[in-house]
Design an enzyme around this catalytic site. Structure first.
Site, PDB file in Angstrom:
ATOM      1  N   ASP A   1      -1.717   8.227  -2.999  1.00  0.00           N
ATOM      2  CA  ASP A   1      -3.477   8.827  -3.847  1.00  0.00           C
ATOM      3  C   ASP A   1      -3.447   9.249  -2.843  1.00  0.00           C
ATOM      4  OD1 ASP A   1      -4.058   6.185  -2.257  1.00  0.00           O
ATOM      5  OD2 ASP A   1      -5.708   6.340  -3.040  1.00  0.00           O
TER       6      ASP A   1
ATOM      7  N   GLN B   1     -10.324   6.831  -8.252  1.00  0.00           N
ATOM      8  CA  GLN B   1     -11.153   7.901  -6.599  1.00  0.00           C
ATOM      9  C   GLN B   1     -12.615   8.679  -7.157  1.00  0.00           C
ATOM     10  OE1 GLN B   1     -10.459   7.562  -4.026  1.00  0.00           O
ATOM     11  NE2 GLN B   1      -8.517   6.591  -3.366  1.00  0.00           N
TER      12      GLN B   1
ATOM     13  N   CYS C   1      -8.989 -26.713   9.056  1.00  0.00           N
ATOM     14  CA  CYS C   1      -7.544 -25.629   9.892  1.00  0.00           C
ATOM     15  C   CYS C   1      -7.853 -26.085  10.900  1.00  0.00           C
ATOM     16  CB  CYS C   1      -7.998 -24.520   9.519  1.00  0.00           C
ATOM     17  SG  CYS C   1      -8.809 -23.672  10.984  1.00  0.00           S
TER      18      CYS C   1
ATOM     19  N   ASP D   1      -8.063  -6.894  -0.077  1.00  0.00           N
ATOM     20  CA  ASP D   1      -7.249  -7.539   1.097  1.00  0.00           C
ATOM     21  C   ASP D   1      -8.768  -6.590   2.295  1.00  0.00           C
ATOM     22  OD1 ASP D   1      -5.695  -4.605   2.079  1.00  0.00           O
ATOM     23  OD2 ASP D   1      -6.742  -4.208   0.619  1.00  0.00           O
TER      24      ASP D   1
ATOM     25  N   CYS E   1     -14.661 -26.819   8.661  1.00  0.00           N
ATOM     26  CA  CYS E   1     -13.281 -26.055   8.225  1.00  0.00           C
ATOM     27  C   CYS E   1     -12.284 -27.802   8.298  1.00  0.00           C
ATOM     28  CB  CYS E   1     -12.820 -24.946   8.998  1.00  0.00           C
ATOM     29  SG  CYS E   1     -11.031 -23.995   9.202  1.00  0.00           S
TER      30      CYS E   1
ATOM     31  N   HIS F   1      -7.470 -19.934  12.096  1.00  0.00           N
ATOM     32  CA  HIS F   1      -9.010 -20.159  11.745  1.00  0.00           C
ATOM     33  C   HIS F   1      -9.104 -19.041  10.374  1.00  0.00           C
ATOM     34  CE1 HIS F   1     -13.468 -21.670  11.404  1.00  0.00           C
ATOM     35  NE2 HIS F   1     -13.249 -20.319  11.407  1.00  0.00           N
TER      36      HIS F   1
ATOM     37  N   ASP G   1       0.540  -1.427  -0.160  1.00  0.00           N
ATOM     38  CA  ASP G   1       0.041   0.283  -0.234  1.00  0.00           C
ATOM     39  C   ASP G   1       1.013   1.487  -0.368  1.00  0.00           C
ATOM     40  OD1 ASP G   1      -1.804   2.275   0.485  1.00  0.00           O
ATOM     41  OD2 ASP G   1      -2.904   1.153   2.294  1.00  0.00           O
ATOM     42  N   SER G   2       0.427   2.143  -0.294  1.00  0.00           N
ATOM     43  CA  SER G   2       1.001   3.483  -0.785  1.00  0.00           C
ATOM     44  C   SER G   2       1.285   4.643   0.672  1.00  0.00           C
ATOM     45  CB  SER G   2       0.247   4.314  -1.613  1.00  0.00           C
ATOM     46  OG  SER G   2      -0.886   4.833  -1.050  1.00  0.00           O
ATOM     47  N   GLY G   3       0.617   4.352   1.603  1.00  0.00           N
ATOM     48  CA  GLY G   3       0.733   5.123   2.812  1.00  0.00           C
ATOM     49  C   GLY G   3      -0.594   5.879   2.828  1.00  0.00           C
ATOM     50  N   GLY G   4      -1.575   5.860   0.966  1.00  0.00           N
ATOM     51  CA  GLY G   4      -2.348   6.971   1.584  1.00  0.00           C
ATOM     52  C   GLY G   4      -3.362   6.952   2.335  1.00  0.00           C
ATOM     53  N   PHE G   5      -3.869   5.775   2.205  1.00  0.00           N
ATOM     54  CA  PHE G   5      -5.209   5.774   3.856  1.00  0.00           C
ATOM     55  C   PHE G   5      -4.633   5.451   4.988  1.00  0.00           C
ATOM     56  CE2 PHE G   5      -7.705   2.851   6.490  1.00  0.00           C
ATOM     57  CZ  PHE G   5      -8.946   3.476   5.692  1.00  0.00           C
TER      58      PHE G   5
ATOM     59  N   CYS H   1      -9.134 -26.219  13.888  1.00  0.00           N
ATOM     60  CA  CYS H   1     -10.561 -26.766  13.958  1.00  0.00           C
ATOM     61  C   CYS H   1     -10.308 -28.476  13.698  1.00  0.00           C
ATOM     62  CB  CYS H   1     -11.475 -26.259  12.894  1.00  0.00           C
ATOM     63  SG  CYS H   1     -12.566 -24.390  13.192  1.00  0.00           S
TER      64      CYS H   1
ATOM     65  N   GLY I   1     -11.737   4.197  -2.155  1.00  0.00           N
ATOM     66  CA  GLY I   1     -12.456   4.859  -1.579  1.00  0.00           C
ATOM     67  C   GLY I   1     -13.539   4.650  -1.396  1.00  0.00           C
TER      68      GLY I   1
END
Length: 372
Positions: A147, A190, A307, A267, A305, A336, A93-97, A310, A217
């Site tokens: 962004d 955006q 995993c 993500d 499940c 899990h 991620d660019s860090g924008g969020f 479980c 966004g």
């Protein structure tokens, strides 16, 4: 291109696509959910465990690694893959969020964003050039453009100015990235909840012919129905031969709805965050394991499940670990939840392959409790 998508099948009744995402660190089947490893680790998990769960690509965060331990140290270590002992693909991620989420602690200008570190309050600065250079040092496979994540709600005037700045910043990111033989730059659409602005943004960034595109966004406080509406008119504007990434979305319903609208990549911190709060994702909805109902329940979290958690541990034992603040409880819950979502995406891919995605959606939604 360092990253490309191979479309194997397009669903005849929806916009869903089955594909393979080719990266310098492996081929990933799509649609795919990417676990979030914000600070060069998916919380409580080893890389080997992530592979066992079926993860082939994870996300790390430029903002956090820029602040600590610093991108130059990670460059010295041989890049993020070497530093964190992960040989799969990485998207950064660019860090924008994160800058967006700082609110009053940041100031946005045409040059970039001045902000105060959430760690020590010191003044920092991120620009498109710096965010890209940091990601070059990290050596991630997919580099996200810097962004401005438009808040919700936003006036049309603000959203328009914001998206146009994001386009200008994207061009600066593109000019800065010199490692295109091994790193792919994704642009971000955006425009908030305005259809004409989304169309403008998509037109501007697709003109740059990038390796991939994201829809940003969204999942910032708007109703899900509105998010789906935005996807309905935005995703068709993106090239069919490039990967499409919906940022910050990870609830089971939104994953299925996003896939049906043509999204390839997702993500979200949701599975790891709710695990730390003692909540599990199951076939039949969320289960709050820390609640008293689990105290004498010796069944697994989800009997369907496969995993490690479980197969070996009961709800009663997990509740005990969580109530006792034992780290093992957080690890087992995280195992899990991540396996649940990797399984979900595998089932979605199978449903697309077998031409039964709408039927799969209806059955899953009924069992999960979305449909009554």
């Amino acid at each position: 291109m360092a990253v490309r998508i191979e479309i194997l099948k397009e669903d005849s009744r929806t916009r869903a696509r089955l594909g393979k995402l080719h990266t310098p660190h492996g081929v990933i089947e799509t649609p795919v959910f990417m676990p979030v490893g914000t600070q060069a680790t998916v919380k409580t998990m080893t890389p080997e465990e992530l592979k066992d769960l079926g993860a082939g690509i994870i996300l790390s965060n430029t903002y956090h690694l820029f602040l600590r331990p610093g991108h130059e140290l990670i460059r010295e270590a041989g890049g993020l893959h070497s530093f964190m002992h992960w040989d799969g693909a990485i998207l950064t991620d660019s860090g924008g969020f994160q800058v967006f989420s700082l609110g009053d602690l940041r100031k946005i200008t045409e040059e970039g964003v001045e902000f105060r570190s959430h760690l020590d309050g010191s003044k920092k600065f991120l620009s498109p050039e710096i965010a890209t250079q940091v990601q070059m040092a990290l050596g991630s496979d997919i580099v996200m453009a810097f962004d401005e994540c438009t808040p919700y709600p936003a006036t049309r005037e603000y959203a328009k100015a914001s998206l146009e700045r994001t386009t200008r910043w994207l061009k600066r990111c593109q000019e800065t990235l010199t490692t295109t033989d091994r790193q792919a730059l994704f642009g971000i659409v955006q425009g908030s909840m305005y259809e004409d602005l989304r169309k403008q943004s998509a037109a501007e960034i697709t003109e740059l012919d990038l390796p991939g595109y994201a829809v940003g966004g969204l999942s910032v406080g708007e109703p899900k129905e509105l998010m789906y509406e935005v996807l309905d008119y935005t995703v068709p504007l993106l090239p069919k031969d490039k990967p499409r990434y919906l940022m910050g979305v990870g609830s089971p319903d939104a994953l299925i709805e996003g896939v049906m609208r043509g999204i390839d990549m997702f993500d979200c911190v949701l599975p790891t965050r709710i695990a730390r709060n003692g909540t599990a994702l199951t076939r039949y909805g969320k289960l709050v394991v820390r609640n008293a109902e689990s105290a004498h329940d010796f069944s697994p979290i989800d009997p369907t499940c496969d995993c490690y958690t479980c197969k070996n541990y009961s709800r009663a034992y997990l509740r005990h670990l969580i109530k006792a603040d034992e780290i093992l409880g957080l690890r087992l819950m995280t195992i899990h939840n991540l396996r649940f979502l990797t399984n979900l995406m595998a089932e979605i891919r199978t449903a697309i392959r077998e031409d039964r995605l709408p039927e799969y959606r209806e059955k899953f939604f009924y069992e999960y409790g979305y449909l009554k």
